[in-house]
Design an enzyme around this catalytic site. Structure first.
Site, PDB file in Angstrom:
ATOM      1  N   SER A 148       6.476   1.708   3.539  1.00 10.55           N
ATOM      2  CA  SER A 148       7.714   2.476   3.293  1.00 10.55           C
ATOM      3  C   SER A 148       8.373   2.153   1.960  1.00 10.55           C
ATOM      4  O   SER A 148       9.594   2.226   1.827  1.00 10.55           O
ATOM      5  CB  SER A 148       8.717   2.289   4.440  1.00 10.55           C
ATOM      6  N   HIS A 189      -7.295  -2.465   5.463  1.00  9.54           N
ATOM      7  CA  HIS A 189      -6.035  -1.774   5.778  1.00  9.54           C
ATOM      8  C   HIS A 189      -5.808  -1.816   7.295  1.00  9.54           C
ATOM      9  O   HIS A 189      -6.750  -1.697   8.071  1.00  9.54           O
ATOM     10  CB  HIS A 189      -6.077  -0.327   5.269  1.00  9.54           C
ATOM     11  N   LYS A 224      -4.574   8.075   1.735  1.00 10.71           N
ATOM     12  CA  LYS A 224      -5.033   8.138   3.131  1.00 10.71           C
ATOM     13  C   LYS A 224      -5.768   9.476   3.374  1.00 10.71           C
ATOM     14  O   LYS A 224      -6.455   9.954   2.482  1.00 10.71           O
ATOM     15  CB  LYS A 224      -3.858   7.919   4.089  1.00 10.71           C
TER      16      LYS A 224
HETATM   17  P1  13P Z   1       3.698   4.096   3.568  1.00 12.56           P
HETATM   18  O1  13P Z   1       4.137   3.889   2.151  1.00 12.56           O
HETATM   19  O2  13P Z   1       3.532   5.538   3.945  1.00 12.56           O
HETATM   20  O3  13P Z   1       4.554   3.323   4.538  1.00 12.56           O
HETATM   21  O4  13P Z   1       2.213   3.479   3.689  1.00 12.56           O
HETATM   22  C1  13P Z   1       1.961   2.217   3.207  1.00 12.56           C
HETATM   23  C2  13P Z   1       0.504   1.972   3.273  1.00 12.56           C
HETATM   24  O5  13P Z   1      -0.060   1.847   4.350  1.00 12.56           O
HETATM   25  C3  13P Z   1      -0.246   1.922   2.009  1.00 12.56           C
HETATM   26  O6  13P Z   1      -1.535   1.463   2.206  1.00 12.56           O
END
Ligand code: 13P
Length: 250
Positions: free
Chosen positions: A212, A94, A11
């Site tokens: 998560s 996403h 991200k």
């Molecule tokens: P998290 O693992 O931080 O919940 O994020 C998942 C995600 O959006 C991966 O693209």
């Protein structure tokens, strides 16, 4: 059997030194490990990370692409540009792009086609809001997003597509569905793909879980019949938390 695919979506995190350091640690620690791996750093660090992962078993991914070819599109980054620096796959659809940047299934579908036409593989993200879950429409929402995102693709193109099921209420919250609940949604997504593209395509396509996922809950999620890997956010930002998920074996 479908081999496991573990992908890190970084991200909008990290600085350049941190990105290079993490990629170097992953190259070292995942050497010889059998699963499929991908990391998707922020755009500005892709080129630096490309030099690090070159020749390793880690695929370089991008987190988005432009819906258009090169030209007068201020602020955008094209599929051709990403290919040029060694990107092999792209995360599209996403929920953070759907909800923060108003990306629709139609736009996502244009990007999916653009990526595939340029020889990039695609990880197409789908998933429901908490309100959808409460209303009992999770499967219907996922089916609509699969249909919309993959509209017009050929069976052959599906060989270059992975689905990531990411319940939006589970992203970054520490909450997850139970492994059995997640598996049942994965089965329904596979059934939608079977209806659209045939049983052979559905049998071969990888469907990842995201939201998560960590080393602790990852084992039980990855042990499910229809969960073929993970798309990891927070836990992908450190090798200590990402590598244990990557090393999952049946
Ligand atoms: P998290 O693992 O931080 O919940 O994020 C998942 C995600 O959006 C991966 O693209």
């Amino acid at each position: 059997m479908r081999t496991k695919y573990v992908a890190g979506n970084w991200k909008m995190n990290m600085d350049k030194a941190g990105a290079v350091a993490l990629a170097s640690e992953l190259v070292e620690q995942l050497k010889g490990v059998d699963n499929k791996f991908m990391i998707a750093p922020p755009f500005v660090y892709l080129d630096a990370v490309a030099q690090v992962v070159k020749g390793s078993n880690i695929i370089l991914g991008a987190q988005n692409i432009a819906a258009t070819e090169n030209g007068a599109h201020t602020g955008e980054c094209s599929a051709a540009m990403l290919k040029d620096i060694g990107v092999e796959t792209v995360i599209l659809g996403h929920s953070e792009r759907r909800y923060e940047f108003y990306e629709t299934d139609k736009l996502i579908n244009i990007k999916v086609r653009m990526a595939l036409e340029h020889g990039l593989d695609v990880v197409l993200c789908i998933g429901e809001l908490y309100s959808h879950k409460v209303a009992g429409v999770t499967e219907a929402v996922c089916e609509m997003q699969v249909k919309g995102g993959l509209d017009g693709l050929t069976k052959e193109q599906l060989a270059h597509v992975t689905i990531a099921y990411e319940p939006i209420w589970a992203i970054g919250t520490g909450k997850t569905p139970t492994p059995e609940e997640a598996n049942s949604i994965h089965k329904s997504i596979r059934a939608s793909i079977s209806n659209l593209f045939g049983a052979d395509v559905a049998e071969n396509i990888k469907i990842l879980y995201g939201g998560s996922m960590n080393a602790k809950n990852g084992k039980d999620l990855l042990a499910q019949s229809d969960i073929d890997g993970g798309l990891i956010g927070g836990a992908s930002l450190k090798s200590e938390t990402f590598v244990p998920i990557c090393k999952y074996t049946v």
